[in-house]
Write a protein that holds these residues in place. Structure first.
Motif, PDB file in Angstrom:
ATOM      1  N   VAL A 174      71.789  37.930  95.972  1.00 28.97           N
ATOM      2  CA  VAL A 174      72.492  38.588  94.761  1.00 28.97           C
ATOM      3  C   VAL A 174      71.657  39.773  94.254  1.00 28.97           C
ATOM      4  N   ILE A 175      70.604  39.279  93.904  1.00 31.96           N
ATOM      5  CA  ILE A 175      69.704  40.401  93.422  1.00 31.96           C
ATOM      6  C   ILE A 175      69.209  41.545  94.366  1.00 31.96           C
ATOM      7  N   ALA A 176      69.447  41.262  95.513  1.00 37.80           N
ATOM      8  CA  ALA A 176      69.197  42.468  96.772  1.00 37.80           C
ATOM      9  C   ALA A 176      70.449  42.916  97.010  1.00 37.80           C
ATOM     10  N   GLY A 177      71.499  42.773  96.298  1.00 34.10           N
ATOM     11  CA  GLY A 177      72.772  43.408  96.233  1.00 34.10           C
ATOM     12  C   GLY A 177      73.520  42.937  97.699  1.00 34.10           C
ATOM     13  N   LYS A 178      73.082  41.813  98.131  1.00 35.73           N
ATOM     14  CA  LYS A 178      73.948  41.535  99.660  1.00 35.73           C
ATOM     15  C   LYS A 178      74.697  40.165  99.287  1.00 35.73           C
ATOM     16  N   LEU A 179      75.880  40.688  98.633  1.00 38.75           N
ATOM     17  CA  LEU A 179      76.784  39.584  98.370  1.00 38.75           C
ATOM     18  C   LEU A 179      77.508  38.707  99.475  1.00 38.75           C
ATOM     19  N   ASP A 180      77.620  39.432 100.583  1.00 45.22           N
ATOM     20  CA  ASP A 180      78.070  38.436 101.682  1.00 45.22           C
ATOM     21  C   ASP A 180      77.344  37.495 102.157  1.00 45.22           C
ATOM     22  N   SER A 181      75.796  37.737 102.133  1.00 46.67           N
ATOM     23  CA  SER A 181      74.904  36.678 102.433  1.00 46.67           C
ATOM     24  C   SER A 181      74.790  35.665 101.191  1.00 46.67           C
ATOM     25  N   ALA A 182      74.895  36.084 100.083  1.00 41.83           N
ATOM     26  CA  ALA A 182      74.934  35.236  99.003  1.00 41.83           C
ATOM     27  C   ALA A 182      76.025  34.134  99.093  1.00 41.83           C
ATOM     28  N   TYR A 209      80.637  30.176  92.770  1.00 42.94           N
ATOM     29  CA  TYR A 209      81.154  30.775  94.017  1.00 42.94           C
ATOM     30  C   TYR A 209      82.407  31.841  93.559  1.00 42.94           C
ATOM     31  N   GLY A 210      83.313  31.302  92.845  1.00 39.48           N
ATOM     32  CA  GLY A 210      84.200  32.238  92.375  1.00 39.48           C
ATOM     33  C   GLY A 210      83.967  33.255  91.460  1.00 39.48           C
ATOM     34  N   VAL A 211      82.860  33.117  90.870  1.00 36.69           N
ATOM     35  CA  VAL A 211      82.169  34.472  89.774  1.00 36.69           C
ATOM     36  C   VAL A 211      81.758  35.456  90.898  1.00 36.69           C
ATOM     37  N   LEU A 212      80.925  34.851  92.067  1.00 36.99           N
ATOM     38  CA  LEU A 212      80.610  35.902  93.075  1.00 36.99           C
ATOM     39  C   LEU A 212      81.691  36.446  93.747  1.00 36.99           C
ATOM     40  N   SER A 213      82.671  35.593  93.883  1.00 32.90           N
ATOM     41  CA  SER A 213      83.892  36.409  94.616  1.00 32.90           C
ATOM     42  C   SER A 213      84.549  37.340  93.722  1.00 32.90           C
ATOM     43  N   THR A 214      84.732  37.201  92.443  1.00 31.08           N
ATOM     44  CA  THR A 214      85.200  38.443  91.559  1.00 31.08           C
ATOM     45  C   THR A 214      84.373  39.488  91.711  1.00 31.08           C
ATOM     46  N   ASP A 215      83.020  39.218  91.498  1.00 26.16           N
ATOM     47  CA  ASP A 215      81.992  40.705  91.643  1.00 26.16           C
ATOM     48  C   ASP A 215      82.246  41.398  92.714  1.00 26.16           C
ATOM     49  N   GLY A 216      82.586  40.581  94.115  1.00 24.88           N
ATOM     50  CA  GLY A 216      82.536  41.188  95.486  1.00 24.88           C
ATOM     51  C   GLY A 216      84.226  41.824  95.372  1.00 24.88           C
ATOM     52  N   GLY A 217      85.022  41.526  94.415  1.00 20.65           N
ATOM     53  CA  GLY A 217      86.571  42.277  94.702  1.00 20.65           C
ATOM     54  C   GLY A 217      87.294  41.349  95.461  1.00 20.65           C
ATOM     55  N   MET A 218      86.893  40.069  95.830  1.00 15.55           N
ATOM     56  CA  MET A 218      87.772  39.314  96.545  1.00 15.55           C
ATOM     57  C   MET A 218      88.703  38.383  95.510  1.00 15.55           C
ATOM     58  N   TYR A 219      89.471  39.114  94.992  1.00 18.93           N
ATOM     59  CA  TYR A 219      90.461  38.496  93.720  1.00 18.93           C
ATOM     60  C   TYR A 219      91.213  37.294  94.260  1.00 18.93           C
ATOM     61  N   ARG A 220      91.551  37.316  95.259  1.00 16.96           N
ATOM     62  CA  ARG A 220      92.640  36.314  95.620  1.00 16.96           C
ATOM     63  C   ARG A 220      91.715  34.938  95.921  1.00 16.96           C
ATOM     64  N   GLU A 221      90.635  35.198  96.538  1.00 20.38           N
ATOM     65  CA  GLU A 221      89.677  33.883  96.734  1.00 20.38           C
ATOM     66  C   GLU A 221      89.177  33.455  95.489  1.00 20.38           C
ATOM     67  N   ALA A 222      88.975  34.278  94.520  1.00 16.86           N
ATOM     68  CA  ALA A 222      88.306  34.056  93.230  1.00 16.86           C
ATOM     69  C   ALA A 222      89.570  33.166  92.567  1.00 16.86           C
ATOM     70  N   GLU A 223      90.616  33.598  92.369  1.00 19.27           N
ATOM     71  CA  GLU A 223      91.795  32.947  91.704  1.00 19.27           C
ATOM     72  C   GLU A 223      91.839  31.610  92.061  1.00 19.27           C
ATOM     73  N   LYS A 224      91.978  31.375  93.507  1.00 17.64           N
ATOM     74  CA  LYS A 224      92.163  30.163  94.097  1.00 17.64           C
ATOM     75  C   LYS A 224      91.050  29.235  93.977  1.00 17.64           C
ATOM     76  N   THR A 225      89.739  29.674  93.799  1.00 17.93           N
ATOM     77  CA  THR A 225      88.653  28.850  93.261  1.00 17.93           C
ATOM     78  C   THR A 225      88.634  28.411  91.879  1.00 17.93           C
ATOM     79  N   PHE A 226      88.877  29.191  91.075  1.00 19.79           N
ATOM     80  CA  PHE A 226      88.879  28.876  89.576  1.00 19.79           C
ATOM     81  C   PHE A 226      90.310  28.032  89.449  1.00 19.79           C
ATOM     82  N   ARG A 227      91.183  27.915  90.135  1.00 26.21           N
ATOM     83  CA  ARG A 227      92.664  26.924  89.817  1.00 26.21           C
ATOM     84  C   ARG A 227      92.030  25.573  90.477  1.00 26.21           C
ATOM     85  N   GLN A 228      91.141  25.579  91.509  1.00 21.89           N
ATOM     86  CA  GLN A 228      90.750  24.359  91.915  1.00 21.89           C
ATOM     87  C   GLN A 228      89.647  23.839  90.994  1.00 21.89           C
ATOM     88  N   CYS A 229      88.821  24.474  90.463  1.00 22.43           N
ATOM     89  CA  CYS A 229      87.934  24.003  89.342  1.00 22.43           C
ATOM     90  C   CYS A 229      88.835  23.365  88.110  1.00 22.43           C
TER      91      CYS A 229
END
Length: 641
Positions: A174-182, A209-229
């Motif tokens: 995340v610090i290195a800006g490599k979101l996919d690897s994070a 994980y949902g917060v990282l997905s939001t930062d990476g623009g994967m909003y549909r995945e982030a929504e599903k993750t937060f709903r599961q939580c």
């Protein structure tokens, strides 16, 4: 990749839905158990209840319980329980942002775990310390504990600690800006937590994980993750996790165009802010920012302005808390200075006692000489020998006490430099946070330059407490670490960057080391920022050597890059205004006129050192600083073992 991510989250959702834990009324259960147990037996239930209080943001109750339990464990000499309550106390302070106090607790727990060979607990403490020193931007300390945790993992292969190691790797990416690897390492960590059925930690990582997905623009995945939580928190009655789900859901919903639902969850979050009492203002700031964006997207600009004002109000409250915390730290430094004054006075008193003892010893020796002349007085000689033995024992005891006082003084001085370094790290972190909130690029640049200067001074104090010599700075280690930190900080790859550091193994007095470190920080920062923009193979030579032969003796500092030379931008991004030497036969030298802050700072520091500086073009920019011996008399000392 998105398809694989979706399948991964779907499988975890289906698998974990049947794995929810039964609800437990910990409050009543704890009270019933504690009523029938002895103080030592209560420690097991105190630990469980403290973890429950921390997970539900009841930090005040958790602190009270942990302090009482820690006292009982210490009185009963239960080292394992003492370490465990130190660890939990550190977790409470880390969660609330009191990082300096959390480090103190974690280090005390780590010392006990190391003494008792508790390897799994050592790994957990190393992970906590990695997180704290990441927040401090203390890369050296972070690397120390990262290596220690990795070594323990290789030797003992504890599965329970592996998720934390993966999370640490994710933070690095995340610090290195490599979101996919994070995200990939986040999935690995959650997989292990799911297999080991650690649901509280699993859903905590899933929320991140949902917060990282939001930062990476994967909003549909982030929504599903937060709903599961959210589903899990409602099933378990975990109100704190439910609050975080309400706080995080509006952002992806906003980008998915579901404005009504996003506003609904944001207002639900506002109604439950009190569930996390120690972070209310921080949460309100985030929620009102979301509401501002929602109102703007819906064209309700008047309402958006109202939300923006509320967001600024709570943001100012958060800053006020930070300011109060800084005042408390200043007070702590003041108290430390008072303690140091008392220590100095104690040292003077000890020296006076030592002088008196020396005179007493001299008198006893004279008395023994006189008694030796009267050999016929055997009885008198025996009495003199008895007094001599007693005096020797007294001298030995006093010497032992003086040695102990000296050792304590050295430890306290190291602790003082350590705390000064930590306080400077906090200042650096605050400046970094402030720079992120600025919009003016020039203001951002100024704050970041100030941050690096603070870090350069902080490195001096780090060198103090890492060595036994508390009067001088090992300049070789300091210059090497400063150069490496700046090289990494400006994003250069050490494997492709030819950086040669040639520094003599000498020690410098702090009055010379601090201004010299700031000068080097300015010159190296200028080189890394401007010299290598169009250079295929960047190269930098840093040389610091004492000159003892010849008519003039002193310290020579040279910095050479292979950039465009003096035709490029000057310090701090301004044009270098140069004055050429009037002598035609002399080599062209350059002095800076009044310009940027960096230029003025170098001139002032050079004058403070009584030195001379020059700047020339020599296959790039060549900086030379000469510090004569009178400016640092007694400052340059040979390296010590």
């Amino acid at each position: 990749m998105r398809t694989g991510l979706f399948l991964f989250l779907l499988s975890l959702c289906i698998s974990s839905r049947a794995q929810t834990l039964p609800l437990i009324d910990y409050d009543s259960l704890f009270q019933r158990r504690m009523a029938v147990l002895s103080p030592v037996q209560r420690l097991v239930w105190a630990e469980k209840y403290a973890v429950f209080l921390i997970e539900h943001s009841r930090f005040g109750e958790a602190r009270t319980l942990l302090q009482a339990s820690l006292k009982v464990a210490q009185q009963a000499h239960l080292t394992a329980w003492t370490a465990r309550f130190y660890e939990l106390s550190g977790s409470v302070e880390e969660t609330n942002g009191n990082l300096v106090r959390s480090v103190d607790f974690f280090l005390q727990a780590l010392a006990i775990y190391q003494a008792t060979y508790a390897f799994e607990q050592q790994q957990k403490l190393c992970v906590h310390l990695i997180s704290v020193f990441t927040s401090f931007q203390d890369l050296a300390k972070r690397q120390v504990y990262s290596r220690q945790a990795a070594t323990l993992q290789r030797e003992y292969r504890q599965l329970s600690i592996l998720p934390f190691m993966y999370a640490d790797k994710a933070d690095d990416f995340v610090i290195a800006g490599k979101l996919d690897s994070a995200l990939a390492y986040g999935r690995k960590a959650m997989t292990i937590l799911w297999v080991t059925r650690k649901w509280q930690q699993f859903y905590g990582y899933l929320d991140g994980y949902g917060v990282l997905s939001t930062d990476g623009g994967m909003y549909r995945e982030a929504e599903k993750t937060f709903r599961q939580c959210l589903t899990y928190s409602l099933q378990q009655g975990d109100q704190r996790r439910e609050l975080y789900a309400y706080i995080h859901l509006p952002e992806p919903l906003l980008h998915l165009g579901q404005l009504g639902e996003a506003e609904h969850y944001a207002k639900l979050a506002l109604s439950r802010i009190e569930l996390d009492p120690e972070r209310q203002d921080e949460h309100r700031t985030q929620v009102y920012e979301s509401l501002t964006h929602i109102a703007e997207a819906g064209g309700q600009f008047k309402q958006a302005l109202a939300y923006e004002r509320l967001s600024n109000q709570y943001r100012n409250a958060v800053r006020s808390v930070e300011k109060n915390r800084q005042i408390a730290e200043v007070e702590a430094r003041y108290q430390t200075a008072q303690k140091q004054t008392r220590i100095n006075q104690l040292s003077i008193d000890n020296q006076r006692q030592l002088t008196q003892i020396s005179w007493q010893a001299a008198g006893l020796i004279a008395l023994i000489a006189l008694l030796a002349l009267a050999l016929w007085q055997y009885r008198v000689i025996r009495q003199a020998n008895a007094r001599l033995r007693a005096s020797s024992q007294l001298v030995s005891e006093n010497n032992r006490q003086i040695s102990q006082q000296s050792d304590r003084l050295g430890v306290l001085m190291q602790e003082l430099h350590h705390r000064v370094k930590n306080n400077l790290a906090i200042v650096s972190s605050l400046m970094r946070m402030q720079s992120r909130r600025l919009d003016d690029p020039r203001a951002v640049q100024a704050v970041q330059d100030g941050q690096r200067r603070v870090e350069a001074i902080s490195l001096i104090h780090q060198q103090f407490y890492q060595t036994e010599n508390l009067a001088d700075v090992p300049i070789k280690a300091y210059v090497t670490e400063l150069t490496e930190n700046l090289l990494l900080g400006y994003g250069f790859d050490p494997d492709t960057f030819d950086c040669q550091v040639e520094v003599a193994d000498i020690h410098l007095d702090v009055d010379v080391a601090v201004p010299l470190g700031l000068v080097l920080n300015e010159v190296l920062t200028n080189a890394f920022k401007y010299a290598y923009t169009n250079v295929a193979k960047p190269k930098l030579n840093v040389r610091l050597q004492p000159v003892t032969d010849g008519p003039a003796t002193g310290l020579l500092v040279e910095v050479q890059d292979n950039g465009p030379g003096l035709d490029g931008p000057g310090l701090d991004g301004t044009d270098a205004r140069l004055e050429r030497s009037a002598d035609a036969g002399a080599s062209p030298t350059v002095s800076w006129r009044k310009g940027s802050f960096g230029q003025r700072l170098i001139r002032e520091l050079t004058g403070q050192l009584g030195g001379e500086m020059s700047l020339t073009t020599r296959n790039g920019t060549y900086f030379r600083l000469w510090i004569p011996t009178p400016a640092g008399t007694g400052a340059a000392n040979p390296g010590r073992d």
